[in-house]
Design an enzyme around this catalytic site. Structure first.
Site, mmCIF file in Angstrom:
data_model
loop_
_atom_site.group_PDB
_atom_site.id
_atom_site.type_symbol
_atom_site.label_atom_id
_atom_site.label_comp_id
_atom_site.label_asym_id
_atom_site.label_seq_id
_atom_site.Cartn_x
_atom_site.Cartn_y
_atom_site.Cartn_z
ATOM 1 N N THR A 28 0.395 -12.432 6.181
ATOM 2 C CA THR A 28 -0.144 -11.935 4.925
ATOM 3 C C THR A 28 0.081 -12.950 3.813
ATOM 4 O O THR A 28 1.027 -13.738 3.857
ATOM 5 C CB THR A 28 0.482 -10.576 4.537
ATOM 6 O OG1 THR A 28 -0.110 -10.100 3.329
ATOM 7 C CG2 THR A 28 1.985 -10.690 4.350
ATOM 8 N N ARG A 29 -0.819 -12.928 2.806
ATOM 9 C CA ARG A 29 -0.660 -13.742 1.599
ATOM 10 C C ARG A 29 -0.742 -12.852 0.364
ATOM 11 O O ARG A 29 -0.858 -13.337 -0.754
ATOM 12 C CB ARG A 29 -1.742 -14.828 1.519
ATOM 13 C CG ARG A 29 -3.150 -14.353 1.796
ATOM 14 C CD ARG A 29 -4.192 -15.420 1.541
ATOM 15 N NE ARG A 29 -4.983 -15.127 0.379
ATOM 16 C CZ ARG A 29 -6.100 -14.394 0.385
ATOM 17 N NH1 ARG A 29 -6.543 -13.864 1.501
ATOM 18 N NH2 ARG A 29 -6.761 -14.197 -0.734
ATOM 19 N N HIS A 51 1.454 -2.877 0.807
ATOM 20 C CA HIS A 51 1.411 -1.534 0.262
ATOM 21 C C HIS A 51 1.489 -0.512 1.392
ATOM 22 O O HIS A 51 1.745 -0.873 2.546
ATOM 23 C CB HIS A 51 0.147 -1.353 -0.578
ATOM 24 C CG HIS A 51 0.014 -2.380 -1.663
ATOM 25 N ND1 HIS A 51 0.832 -2.386 -2.771
ATOM 26 C CD2 HIS A 51 -0.795 -3.459 -1.789
ATOM 27 C CE1 HIS A 51 0.518 -3.405 -3.551
ATOM 28 N NE2 HIS A 51 -0.454 -4.083 -2.971
ATOM 29 N N HIS A 101 -0.549 -1.188 4.579
ATOM 30 C CA HIS A 101 -0.026 -2.275 5.401
ATOM 31 C C HIS A 101 1.161 -1.804 6.237
ATOM 32 O O HIS A 101 1.292 -2.154 7.411
ATOM 33 C CB HIS A 101 0.410 -3.455 4.524
ATOM 34 C CG HIS A 101 -0.688 -4.033 3.691
ATOM 35 N ND1 HIS A 101 -0.724 -3.887 2.330
ATOM 36 C CD2 HIS A 101 -1.788 -4.743 4.037
ATOM 37 C CE1 HIS A 101 -1.797 -4.502 1.858
ATOM 38 N NE2 HIS A 101 -2.465 -5.018 2.869
ATOM 39 N N ARG A 141 -9.871 -7.572 9.647
ATOM 40 C CA ARG A 141 -11.216 -7.988 9.249
ATOM 41 C C ARG A 141 -11.125 -9.260 8.406
ATOM 42 O O ARG A 141 -10.279 -9.372 7.529
ATOM 43 C CB ARG A 141 -11.918 -6.890 8.432
ATOM 44 C CG ARG A 141 -12.218 -5.628 9.200
ATOM 45 C CD ARG A 141 -12.850 -4.558 8.317
ATOM 46 N NE ARG A 141 -14.257 -4.831 8.051
ATOM 47 C CZ ARG A 141 -14.733 -5.347 6.937
ATOM 48 N NH1 ARG A 141 -13.901 -5.697 5.956
ATOM 49 N NH2 ARG A 141 -16.023 -5.548 6.778
#
Length: 377
Positions: free
Chosen positions: A197-198, A202, A205, A291
């Site tokens: 992740t970047r 939340h 996730h 995605r």
């Protein structure tokens, strides 16, 4: 400079010099030509030196570069999808030749490594942009760097590392691949899924990562990028505070957090392969891919650079060759009537779906607007 063999995931290249060799190399480096690296080059150097980019032993030679650009493989047939090159300007290039040694330094002048030059060439950057990133559009961050910012000449060769780049923040959360493999071994984790992740994490996730770990019957590595990401992203200091807080929401002893100083290219499908290889080096067996994984959004005409599932398809194609499995995930939405998150394609039509995009979140933060409790802790 040796190869380390660890129980999870194959051979790691250790490019840091040790003992007498290191003692001899340091005074020698004082008299060599020096190159001060930019932020992206520093990220690449760190991951070369610490084994994250295994099996690479330095910046790509011309033969390997040509093979990676055209065929996603090194010249020896090993899968490697992203060119790891050292670009310099013509002025610096004119003073060096094949066989020379140069010292690579950080912004403060600290000598980090010695590069023995094997190749020096002028690349076809337009071809690299088209083959690797699928576009010449300068709104793509990697294409912008390649065509507008990078030096005219590439130099390749083997590295001898003197020390890793220095970090003064979150030192206890920064692990090299050998350290993380040892951690997994100590904890008895044999099946590990990584989450790349970047962005801040939340509720959605947390839900999707827990589901992914449950699906493979293993444990979870939250492995965010704290090097260079997409311009405009939330800074890593803010994000790491979010990651540390959200770790309390996972069941005890099921998940851990480690920071990755990677310079992302936002290269979509090829970058997904790259991320998988890096996580394999860190001892992971699976990678979560969603995605438009590592996609930079839309081009100058408003069209997506990559299809929503291009990354998943390419990683599925090469998963066996890499030796790491993909865990695909679909968009998670909050279902108001059930007060829970569900994959978007599993929500009955008569129920209400709620979601907030990253763009909308930043807008609300900028304007001081409400962030709903169902969205973020």
């Amino acid at each position: 400079m040796t190869d380390i063999i660890e129980p999870h995931g194959g051979i790691l290249c250790d490019l840091l010099v040790h003992g007498k060799q290191g003692i001899q190399l340091r005074p020698e480096s004082i008299h060599l030509p020096s190159l001060t690296l930019n932020d992206r080059q520093l990220c690449d150097l760190e991951l070369l030196l610490n084994g994250s980019f295994s099996p690479l032993t330095g910046f790509l030679t011309q033969k390997d570069y040509d093979s990676v650009v055209s065929d996603l493989h090194l010249s020896n047939g090993t899968l490697w999808p992203i060119p790891i090159t050292l670009d310099v300007d013509n002025e610096f290039s004119n003073d060096i030749s094949s066989g020379d040694k140069i010292v690579l330094r950080d912004h403060e002048g600290v000598a980090l490594a010695v590069l023995t030059i094997s190749d020096k060439w002028t690349p076809n950057k337009e071809n690299e942009a088209a083959q690797v990133y699928g576009t010449h559009d300068r709104t793509h961050p990697a294409v912008d760097y390649l065509l507008n910012q990078s030096g005219e000449v590439y130099i390749g060769g083997k590295l001898e590392g003197l020390e890793l780049p220095r970090h003064y923040d979150y030192k206890m959360l920064r692990h090299n691949p050998a350290e993380l493999r040892a951690q997994f071994e100590k904890m008895g984790w044999t099946t590990v899924v990584a989450f790349q992740t970047r962005n801040p994490m939340h509720c959605a996730h947390k839900e999707l990562t827990v589901r992914a770990a449950r699906e493979i019957g293993g444990n979870l590595l939250i492995h965010p990028v704290v090097g260079m990401t997409k311009p405009g992203d939330v800074d890593h200091y803010t994000r790491v505070r979010c990651y540390k807080k959200i770790m309390d929401k996972f069941p005890d002893d099921t998940a851990m957090l480690s920071l990755l100083p990677l310079a992302m290219r936002m290269g979509g499908p090829r970058e997904a392969l790259w991320h998988a290889i890096i996580r394999k080096n860190y001892g992971c067996t699976h990678l979560i891919v969603g995605r438009d994984h590592a996609g930079p959004g839309v081009d100058s005409e408003g069209n997506p650079f990559y299809g929503p599932y291009d990354a998943q398809e390419l990683l599925s194609q090469y998963a066996e060759e890499i030796g790491i499995q993909m865990v695909p995930f679909k968009l998670m939405v909050y279902v108001e009537e059930r007060a829970e998150y569900m994959p978007i394609d599993e929500v009955p039509e008569n129920l209400t779906q709620l979601n907030i995009s990253g763009t909308e979140l930043r807008r609300r933060l900028d304007k001081g607007l409400d962030i709903p409790e169902w969205f973020s802790y």
